[in-house]
Design a protein around this motif. Structure first.
Motif, mmCIF file in Angstrom:
data_model
loop_
_atom_site.group_PDB
_atom_site.id
_atom_site.type_symbol
_atom_site.label_atom_id
_atom_site.label_comp_id
_atom_site.label_asym_id
_atom_site.label_seq_id
_atom_site.Cartn_x
_atom_site.Cartn_y
_atom_site.Cartn_z
ATOM 1 N N GLU A 51 6.911 -18.415 -8.284
ATOM 2 C CA GLU A 51 8.316 -17.376 -8.018
ATOM 3 C C GLU A 51 9.005 -17.379 -9.431
ATOM 4 O OE1 GLU A 51 10.586 -17.108 -4.509
ATOM 5 O OE2 GLU A 51 9.074 -18.394 -3.642
ATOM 6 N N GLN A 88 -0.307 -15.603 -0.043
ATOM 7 C CA GLN A 88 1.109 -16.173 -0.514
ATOM 8 C C GLN A 88 1.602 -15.433 -1.664
ATOM 9 O OE1 GLN A 88 0.842 -20.104 -2.173
ATOM 10 N NE2 GLN A 88 3.200 -20.097 -2.469
ATOM 11 N N GLU A 91 2.947 -11.986 -0.159
ATOM 12 C CA GLU A 91 4.252 -12.203 0.379
ATOM 13 C C GLU A 91 5.391 -12.583 -0.566
ATOM 14 O OE1 GLU A 91 6.288 -12.350 3.505
ATOM 15 O OE2 GLU A 91 4.210 -12.001 3.726
ATOM 16 N N ILE A 92 5.069 -13.301 -1.551
ATOM 17 C CA ILE A 92 6.184 -13.352 -2.518
ATOM 18 C C ILE A 92 6.661 -12.256 -3.317
ATOM 19 C CG2 ILE A 92 6.781 -14.514 -4.960
ATOM 20 C CD1 ILE A 92 4.995 -16.922 -3.725
ATOM 21 N N CYS A 93 5.706 -11.420 -3.425
ATOM 22 C CA CYS A 93 5.842 -9.838 -3.873
ATOM 23 C C CYS A 93 6.955 -9.230 -2.989
ATOM 24 C CB CYS A 93 4.579 -9.082 -3.946
ATOM 25 S SG CYS A 93 3.668 -9.539 -5.565
ATOM 26 N N ARG A 94 6.527 -9.333 -1.546
ATOM 27 C CA ARG A 94 7.535 -8.405 -0.444
ATOM 28 C C ARG A 94 8.807 -9.333 -0.582
ATOM 29 N NH1 ARG A 94 2.342 -7.511 1.856
ATOM 30 N NH2 ARG A 94 2.182 -9.637 2.557
ATOM 31 N N LYS A 95 8.761 -10.410 -0.824
ATOM 32 C CA LYS A 95 10.190 -10.997 -0.690
ATOM 33 C C LYS A 95 11.102 -10.679 -1.859
ATOM 34 C CE LYS A 95 11.653 -16.127 -1.477
ATOM 35 N NZ LYS A 95 11.593 -17.501 -1.636
ATOM 36 N N HIS A 96 10.394 -10.417 -3.187
ATOM 37 C CA HIS A 96 11.227 -10.160 -4.208
ATOM 38 C C HIS A 96 11.392 -8.541 -4.191
ATOM 39 C CE1 HIS A 96 11.832 -14.147 -6.263
ATOM 40 N NE2 HIS A 96 10.774 -14.354 -5.502
ATOM 41 N N GLY A 97 10.876 -7.823 -3.223
ATOM 42 C CA GLY A 97 11.132 -6.260 -3.259
ATOM 43 C C GLY A 97 10.177 -5.796 -4.214
ATOM 44 N N ASP A 99 6.938 -3.774 -4.957
ATOM 45 C CA ASP A 99 5.914 -3.058 -4.283
ATOM 46 C C ASP A 99 4.860 -2.583 -5.018
ATOM 47 O OD1 ASP A 99 8.703 -1.167 -3.166
ATOM 48 O OD2 ASP A 99 7.885 -1.380 -5.137
#
Ligand code: ADP
Ligand code: F6P
Length: 324
Positions: A51, A88, A91-97, A99
Motif C-alpha cells: 500500500e 490482495q 482488493e487494495i486497489c478497491r480500498k484506495h478507490g 479502478d
C-alpha cells in the motif's frame, strides 16, 4: 463492457528503462486532462501489496522528462505471481478507490496486469524495457537510449583495442534477446555479433574469423556478445590462447539502463503513456499499448503475450555482410 473509471493508478515494474519517467508524465497529465484522479503506486507490485500509494497531480511529474530511471521506483515481486497476491492487489486497489491501472514494464509485468484485469481492475500496459523483447511492438521504452549508450561505450573500447591491436569481446544486455547486440553490432561495425537467437556455439569458427581478420590487416577485432550467450571472460581467454592475440572482455552491464533518455524515447514514451490514460478514460481494460508498422495501436494482453518475435533475418544477414 466498458466500465468508467474515476481514479487511476500508475506503476513501473521489472527492470527500469530510460523514458519511463516520460511515460509516467504522459499518463498523469493526460489523466488529469480527462478529469481523472491519479495515484502513484511505488515499487511496482511490491509497493501495491505494501500500500505504498501516493496522490499525484500535474506538478508531481514536473522536471522529470529528461531523467533516466523511474520516479516511482521499480521492483520484482514474487508474491504477486500467486493468486492470493493478485487478489490482495485487486482488493487494495478497491480500498484506495483505484479502478484503473497503467502498468509500465515488460512481459512479466503484463502477466500481472492481465491478472488484475481479470479481477475487475481496468488495466493497460505500456512496454518499458531496454531489451525490445515484447512481441506485439516494434518499439519499447528505453531501447533507443540503451543502444546509444552502449554504442558510445563500444566506440571508446574500439579506440584502445585498435591502439593495442587487441581483440575485444563486449557483452551487452538483453536477457534472452539479441536486439541490443544486433543494433550495436551494426552501429559499431563489429567484426562478429553473437546473438542468442542464432549462435550455434561454434567457437572454432569464431576463432578462425579472428585469425583471418588479423591476416587481412585488421588492427582490432570487436565481438559483440549478447548476455543471453554470456561467458565473455572465458571466451576471451580461449580466443587469446588459440590465436595468440591479446583479448579482453568487457561487460557493459547496468550502465546501459541508466542515463538521460534520447529524444525518441522521450517522445514515444510520452505518447504511449498518454494513449494508455486515454484508453482507461474510454473505459478500456486488458490492453497493451504498442507501436506497430509506424502506428500506435493496442492489443488484448493475452493475445499480445502469445505473440512470438524473432530477430529479422535480413537484418542479421546484412550485419554479417557488412563486416567482411
Ligand atoms: P518484466 O516486466 O521486465 O518482464 P519481470 O519478468 O521481472 O520483469 O516481471 C516483473 C514483475 O511482474 C514480477 O516481479 C512479478 O511481480 C510480476 N509478474 C511476473 N510474472 C507474473 C505472472 N505470471 N503473474 C503475475 N505477475 C507476474
Ligand atoms: O530486462 C532488462 C534487463 O536489464 C536485462 O537486459 C537483464 O537481463 C536484466 O534486466 C538484469 O536485471 P537486474 O537489474 O535485476 O540484474
Amino acid at each position: 463492457m466498458a466500465k468508467s473509471v474515476k481514479t487511476i493508478g500508475v506503476l513501473t515494474s521489472g527492470g527500469d528503462a530510460p523514458g519511463m519517467n516520460a511515460a509516467i508524465r504522459g499518463v498523469v497529465r493526460t489523466a488529469i486532462h480527462q478529469g481523472l484522479k491519479v495515484k502513484g503506486i511505488m515499487r511496482g507490485y511490491a509497493g501495491l501489496l505494501q500500500e505504498e500509494i501516493v496522490d499525484m497531480d500535474s506538478t508531481s511529474v514536473s522536471d522529470i522528462i529528461h531523467r533516466g530511471g523511474t520516479i516511482l521506483y521499480t521492483a520484482r515481486c514474487m508474491e504477486f505471481t500467486t493468486p492470493e497476491g493478485q487478489e490482495q492487489g485487486a482488493e487494495i486497489c478497491r480500498k484506495h478507490g483505484i479502478d484503473g491501472i497503467v502498468v509500465i514494464g515488460g512481459d512479466g509485468s503484463f502477466r500481472g496486469a492481465g491478472k488484475l484485469a481479470a479481477l475487475g481492475i481496468n488495466t493497460i500496459g505500456v512496454p518499458g524495457t531496454i531489451d525490445l523483447d515484447i512481441a506485439c511492438t516494434d518499439y519499447t521504452i528505453g531501447f533507443d537510449t540503451a543502444v546509444n549508450t552502449a554504442m558510445e561505450a563500444i566506440d571508446k573500447i574500439r579506440d584502445t583495442s585498435t591502439s593495442h591491436e587487441r581483440c575485444s569481446i563486449i557483452e551487452v544486455m538483453g536477457r534472452n534477446a539479441g536486439y541490443i547486440a544486433l543494433w550495436c553490432g551494426i552501429a559499431n561495425g563489429a567484426e562478429d555479433i553473437l546473438l542468442p537467437e542464432r549462435y550455434d556455439g561454434d567457437e572454432q569458427a569464431l576463432i578462425n574469423r579472428v585469425i583471418e581478420n588479423r591476416k587481412r590487416g585488421k588492427k582490432h577485432n570487436i565481438i559483440i556478445n549478447a548476455e543471453g550467450i554470456g561467458h565473455s571472460a572465458s571466451m576471451a581467454r580461449r580466443i587469446e590462447a588459440a590465436t595468440g592475440i591479446e583479448t579482453r572482455a568487457t561487460i557493459l552491464g547496468h550502465m546501459q539502463r541508466g542515463g538521460t533518455p534520447t529524444c525518441k524515447d522521450r517522445v514515444y514514451a510520452s505518447i504511449m503513456g498518454s494513449k494508455a490514460a486515454l484508453l482507461l478514460a474510454e473505459g478500456k481494460s486488458n490492453r497493451l499499448v504498442a507501436y506497430k508498422n509506424g502506428d500506435y495501436v493496442d492489443f488484448d494482453i493475452q493475445e499480445a503475450l502469445n505473440m512470438k518475435k524473432d530477430i529479422q533475418e535480413d537484418q542479421y544477414e546484412i550485419a554479417k555482410m557488412l563486416v567482411r
